[in-house]
Design an enzyme around this catalytic site. Structure first.
Site, mmCIF file in Angstrom:
data_model
loop_
_atom_site.group_PDB
_atom_site.id
_atom_site.type_symbol
_atom_site.label_atom_id
_atom_site.label_comp_id
_atom_site.label_asym_id
_atom_site.label_seq_id
_atom_site.Cartn_x
_atom_site.Cartn_y
_atom_site.Cartn_z
ATOM 1 N N HIS A 123 6.775 4.751 -1.348
ATOM 2 C CA HIS A 123 6.404 3.401 -0.242
ATOM 3 C C HIS A 123 7.753 2.925 0.573
ATOM 4 O O HIS A 123 6.610 2.379 1.728
ATOM 5 C CB HIS A 123 6.770 2.083 -1.216
ATOM 6 C CG HIS A 123 6.112 0.698 -1.327
ATOM 7 N ND1 HIS A 123 4.948 0.382 -0.683
ATOM 8 C CD2 HIS A 123 7.114 -0.330 0.012
ATOM 9 C CE1 HIS A 123 4.868 -0.554 -0.237
ATOM 10 N NE2 HIS A 123 6.117 -1.272 -0.472
ATOM 11 N N HIS A 176 -1.078 -4.269 -0.768
ATOM 12 C CA HIS A 176 0.105 -5.229 -2.256
ATOM 13 C C HIS A 176 -0.808 -4.305 -3.096
ATOM 14 O O HIS A 176 -1.218 -5.545 -4.287
ATOM 15 C CB HIS A 176 0.153 -5.783 -2.502
ATOM 16 C CG HIS A 176 1.740 -6.381 -1.930
ATOM 17 N ND1 HIS A 176 1.904 -7.982 -3.435
ATOM 18 C CD2 HIS A 176 2.518 -6.554 -1.696
ATOM 19 C CE1 HIS A 176 3.217 -7.379 -3.268
ATOM 20 N NE2 HIS A 176 3.947 -6.374 -2.163
#
Lengths: 769, 257
Positions: free
Chosen positions: A63, A114
């Site tokens: 990430h 998200h």
């Protein structure tokens, strides 16, 4: 110094680490691979401390480090031409890119994912998605002015979809509405591939004066480092709990949420507070705290500045006093910012904090040592070169190969397939097909969602959903504004990742041009499956190559974005879903073109040509077919169409424009009619003759580079002359009929707008209440 | 004072110059959202907008006050319940109840703050459908004699945006009967009750008519191109809310328009 509280931990100091090289560390539990841990040891010349291990593990995660995609993402920079650079004030690499709007104005925007938090806890996951992207925008020195939210959920009738849908929409609304940011558009797609892995992407856009642009760097030896906003708690700590061995205190809360919890009120106050800091030029550098929290903020600020920083971690204000140093470094508590302040501005900085009742803590200062030193009660627990944490993470050349199944999928075209049996052709069948299409999950009205978002707040929303692009005014004096659209088509991209990604860009570009704005910049959120699967890695590589090539042809640069990998349920990846956002500029938002026609008697023109392109279409989707080749991409044609739409808007030649994409001409005609409840009479014989297609194909094909426009009678000659001069296909296909209350298409049974509206708007309420 | 107008300081206004002398205060609490919008509406109507900060202990030189929408203090407790205790609110309550009868308009969260302050009766609870709702809403002006509705016709229907989560107006039957009897129901929802409000009430006034509160947002229907645009069909106005602000300005400067 509070010896009592801090001595609870067996602090693993740098000194201790040097003395105890053989201590077992839980690097695997923190997600690091053996080679990565070895690399950390090599970089440090000793084993890392617990706190250092925490920092490296989060900053070297997929990430934060883009380790699987970095080698491919490079193309976005390499393919940038001088022409594409001319309006770019800040490029990829900062919190968000910045584009010059002229008149001293600049705009910054970015889209992020998200996804997994939104599956685990849809409300907070989606809410904090908005919160995080908005803080990225503030960090650039901008006032956030709007948000958008592309959403992809599982099958509409799957029981779990309602849980995710209700939660995510309420979360986006609950957070965004409370920030005073209008939500001006987005997307909504239902497909069972997203059942166990919904995509919740969030975009924010902000504006600023050129002189207000701020960067995330810590410069100036002796400048103070401050953490402000919400207190640091135990939320959002993923693997950090394995570091609990640091603690010999068993009074800690046993289970912590891995999903962060948002407080929009704190964020709203933080926005105003930051803008007041910028106005007073009280900060030298600023960074929001998102993924990887303090680890990320300190290492990025330090490595982007003079290279050194000294921080005392016990100064951090805590919500939970039992947090260990590692947990404090990894916590993803929301609504926090870190800034670098000159000593002479400390007092003024504190006055702003006090006015807005925002808590802050001075953590340390900028140094020129090239080291990031973090102490715990004076004992050194982190001593690293910040670049090794923030920028020099591992980079992988993951193996990739065209999947064996790709040829088979591409050979399976819709036309003539089992699912194509009984293709509608009679007038009644075609009317029923149009109605079925506009009521289908992906083509139905999204107002059930968008009615839960405030689109008015700020008073600068010139257009919002359901128009093609959201348009926000930037300068009230001149009417200068920006237009934004996001698009992706996972089905197209599954069929052909290279062209599918280009089609996403083409559609977003077309949407922005349709609104009358000149496309200027791109932000992308690349949602894919596991990069460790060579099939998926090939999809990602192809999509990035396609997107970067297309940006070059269209002459607009990618200024930022995000990569989200491992989106899959078990071993089944999602459709590759590169969500592309395009930002455009309108010199005067009063000139924006809405998607519906209003004035009786206006001519309706179809721009572009139609081929038999039903593979991957919404019609094929309705019949349960996915195969063949996606529609052909012609970027030069997109550019030419864009120029026509932009010029026509600027010179007042058109009153409405709507792009043709999913659902083809059928969907566009219905949407343009329902926009203001004004009907039309349409005859497509000329199109059928010119393009050699039948009526069904003319209505449902998803050929690209097309739009329908409403042209005032007084402008018809001027408009058609312009199309002729540019050699762009155009045909008069009908006329606006304000009195009829119907959409009438020759060869199709007459469709009353009331019935179409009921079908179009009834679907989401039927499933979601 | 509090506003940081990176956006929207300058709207050229060509309204009557005499109105510019009227000063309308716009209050900002932590969490207020529509304060810039309310200030812009005052300017568009021709008046002078004055920024007011919740912590101020003096009201200063203003002729009227707008308490705009938002989520003051996050509305985590009960909408408006904390804002009501701000130092500036005490000054506003005193001025509204004084002989001078300071005109006060509460919009959305401002309306909630006015009921919490007991300047207006009743209260707002969560919408009956439990969702946030943003829509273009038709209202009927039931009373055009208040400080904020003089420029409307009695019975006039106007369309302005509505956007809230806690918009359901409730009061006991006796209070509702009294409001009706005294003509203090100023606005009623027409065609569709968006939140379950008792008797379709969208806005009310105090006895004197100087304090008005409503859930929908007139300040978002004051500028062409930025107001309600989804008017079904053609020819609708997207500046129906401007009358609130011209009404109070006209009242302040006195005399006929």
């Amino acid at each position: 110094m509070s010896i009592e509280t801090t001595k609870k931990f067996n602090i693993d100091t740098v000194e201790n680490a040097a003395k105890t090289p053989d201590t077992e560390l839980p690097w695997a539990e923190l997600g690091l691979k053996q080679n990565e841990f070895d690399e950390i040891v090599k970089v440090l010349g000793r084993r890392p401390t617990g706190a250092e291990l925490a920092m490296y593990s989060v900053m070297w995660s997929e990430h934060c480090s883009y380790k699987s995609s970095k080698n491919h993402l490079r193309q976005f920079g390499e393919k940038v031409t001088p022409e594409m650079k001319k309006d770019m004030l800040v490029g990829i690499g900062e919190n968000a890119g910045v584009t010059n709007l002229g008149d001293g104005w600049a705009v910054t925007f970015k889209i992020e994912s998200h996804n997994s938090p939104s599956f685990v806890e849809p409300y907070q996951g989606a809410a904090t998605g908005i919160g995080g992207i908005v803080r990225d925008i503030i960090s650039m020195g901008a006032r956030p002015v709007a948000v958008m939210d592309p959403l992809r959920f599982g099958a509409i009738d799957h029981p779990d979809t309602a849980r995710v849908m209700h939660g995510a929409v309420a979360g986006i609304g609950g957070y965004g509405n409370s920030l005073g940011l209008p939500n001006i558009g987005g997307e909504m797609v239902f497909d069972s591939v997203y059942q166990g892995n919904p995509l919740v992407n969030a975009l924010a856009v902000g504006v600023m004066r050129h002189e207000d642009i701020r960067l995330a760097n810590a410069s100036g030896k002796g400048n103070k480092v401050v953490l402000f906003g919400a207190r640091t708690g135990g939320d959002g700590i993923g693997g950090a709990s394995v570091l609990a061995s640091e603690s010999f205190d068993d009074t800690k809360p046993s289970k912590r949420p891995a999903v962060q919890v948002g407080d929009p009120f704190a964020e709203k106050v933080l926005i105003e507070c930051c803008l007041e800091l910028f106005k007073g030029s009280l900060v030298e550098g600023i960074q929001d705290l998102g993924a990887a929290g303090i680890s990320c903020a300190t290492s990025e600020l330090a490595s982007n500045g003079d290279g050194g920083m000294q921080v005392e971690l016990t100064s951090v204000l805590l919500r939970d006093p039992t947090l260990t140093p590692g947990e404090i470094l990894m916590s993803e508590s929301q609504e926090r910012m870190m800034a670098v302040v000159k000593p002479e501005n400390v007092e003024a900085f504190e006055a702003v904090m006090d006015k807005w009742a925002v808590e802050y803590a001075w953590l340390g200062e900028v140094t020129d040592t090239g080291r990031l030193i973090i102490t715990w009660d004076g004992e050194v627990i982190v001593d690293v070169d910040p670049r090794t944490v923030a920028h020099d993470g591992p980079v992988y050349d993951r193996p990739y190969a065209r999947p064996e199944w790709q040829d088979g999928v591409q050979a399976d075209t819709f036309t003539g397939s089992v699912q194509d049996a009984g293709r509608p052709s009679a007038p009644a069948e075609l009317a029923a097909a149009v109605t079925e299409l506009v009521a289908s999950p992906n083509m139905c009205s999204k107002s059930w969602i968008t009615d839960q978002y405030d689109r008015y707040v700020g008073g600068n929303t010139s257009m919002a959903f359901p128009d093609d692009a959201g348009v926000v005014r930037v300068d009230e004096e001149t009417g200068l504004g920006v237009a934004l659209a996001t698009d992706a088509n996972g089905r197209y991209t599954y069929l052909d990742p290279y062209h599918g990604a280009q089609l996403a860009l083409a559609e977003a570009y077309r949407n922005v041009a349709t609104s009358g704005a000149v496309p200027m910049a791109v932000s992308d959120c690349l949602n894919f499956g596991s990069p460790e699967d060579p099939d998926v890695m090939w999809q990602l590589a192809e999509a990035i190559r396609g997107l970067s090539d297309a940006c070059q042809v269209l002459g607009i640069p990618v200024t930022g974005g995000n990569v989200s990998l491992y989106n899959q349920t078990g071993t089944t990846p999602i459709h590759p879903s590169p969500v592309v956002a395009v930002l455009g500029k309108l010199d005067d938002v009063a000139r924006r073109t809405p998607s519906g026609w209003r004035e009786d008697g206006q001519a309706i023109y179809l721009l572009g040509t139609t081929a038999a392109e039903l593979d991957g279409s919404e019609w094929a989707n309705l019949r349960g077919h996915l195969g063949g080749q996606p529609p052909k991409v012609d970027l030069e044609a997109e550019r030419a169409l864009g120029e026509i739409l932009i010029n026509a808007s600027r010179d007042g030649m058109i009153d409405s424009a709507h792009d043709l994409s999913e659902g083809g001409l059928a969907a566009a005609l219905v949407e343009s009619s329902l926009r203001y409840g004004v009907g039309a009479r349409i005859a497509l014989q000329d199109i059928l003759d010119r393009d050699g297609v039948d009526l069904f194909t003319a209505l449902f094909s998803e050929s690209q580079g097309r739009a329908i426009v409403g042209v005032p009678r007084s402008e018809e000659v001027r408009f058609t002359d312009m199309c002729k001069a540019r050699g762009f296909a155009h045909a008069r296909i009908g006329v606006v009929d304000a009195a009829s209350g119907k959409l009438e298409i020759n060869g199709v049974d007459s469709m009353p707008l009331d019935a179409l509206r009921e079908a179009h708007e009834g679907t989401l309420p039927k499933y979601f209440g | 004072m509090t506003e940081l107008p990176l956006l929207g300081e300058a709207i050229a206004v060509a309204a009557e110059p005499r109105l510019a002398g009227a000063r309308i205060g716009v209050v900002t609490f932590p969490g207020t959202l529509d304060d810039r919008d309310a200030a812009r509406a005052v300017r568009l109507a021709g008046g002078t907008a004055v920024e007011l900060w919740h912590a101020d202990t003096e009201l200063g030189d203003v002729d009227a006050v707008v308490i705009p929408g938002g989520f003051s203090y996050g509305d985590y407790l009960r909408a408006g319940a904390i804002a009501r205790f701000a130092p500036l609110m005490s000054r506003i309550i005193d001025a509204a109840n004084s002989d001078a009868k300071l005109p006060v308009l509460g919009i959305c969260n401002g309306f909630q703050i006015l009921t919490e302050s007991h300047l207006l009766p009743g209260s707002m609870i969560k919408n009956d459908h439990l969702k946030f709702l943003c829509r273009d809403q038709v209202l009927r002006v039931e009373n055009n004699a208040t400080a904020w509705t003089l420029d409307y016709q009695a019975g006039q229907e106007i369309t302005i945006p509505l956007k809230n989560q806690d918009g359901q107006y409730i009061a006991d039957e006796k209070t509702l009967d009294a409001l009706e009897a005294e003509g203090r129901v100023v606005f009623r929802y027409v065609g569709f009750n968006p939140n379950g409000s008792r008797r379709d009430i969208a806005g009310i006034s105090n006895e004197a008519g100087n304090v008005v509160g409503l859930m929908p947002h007139p300040e978002h229907a004051t500028e062409p191109g930025f107001g309600p645009e989804s008017l079904d069909g053609i020819g609708g106005s997207d500046t129906d809310g401007l009358g609130f602000f011209t009404s109070v300005l006209t009242k302040i400067v006195g005399g006929d328009k």
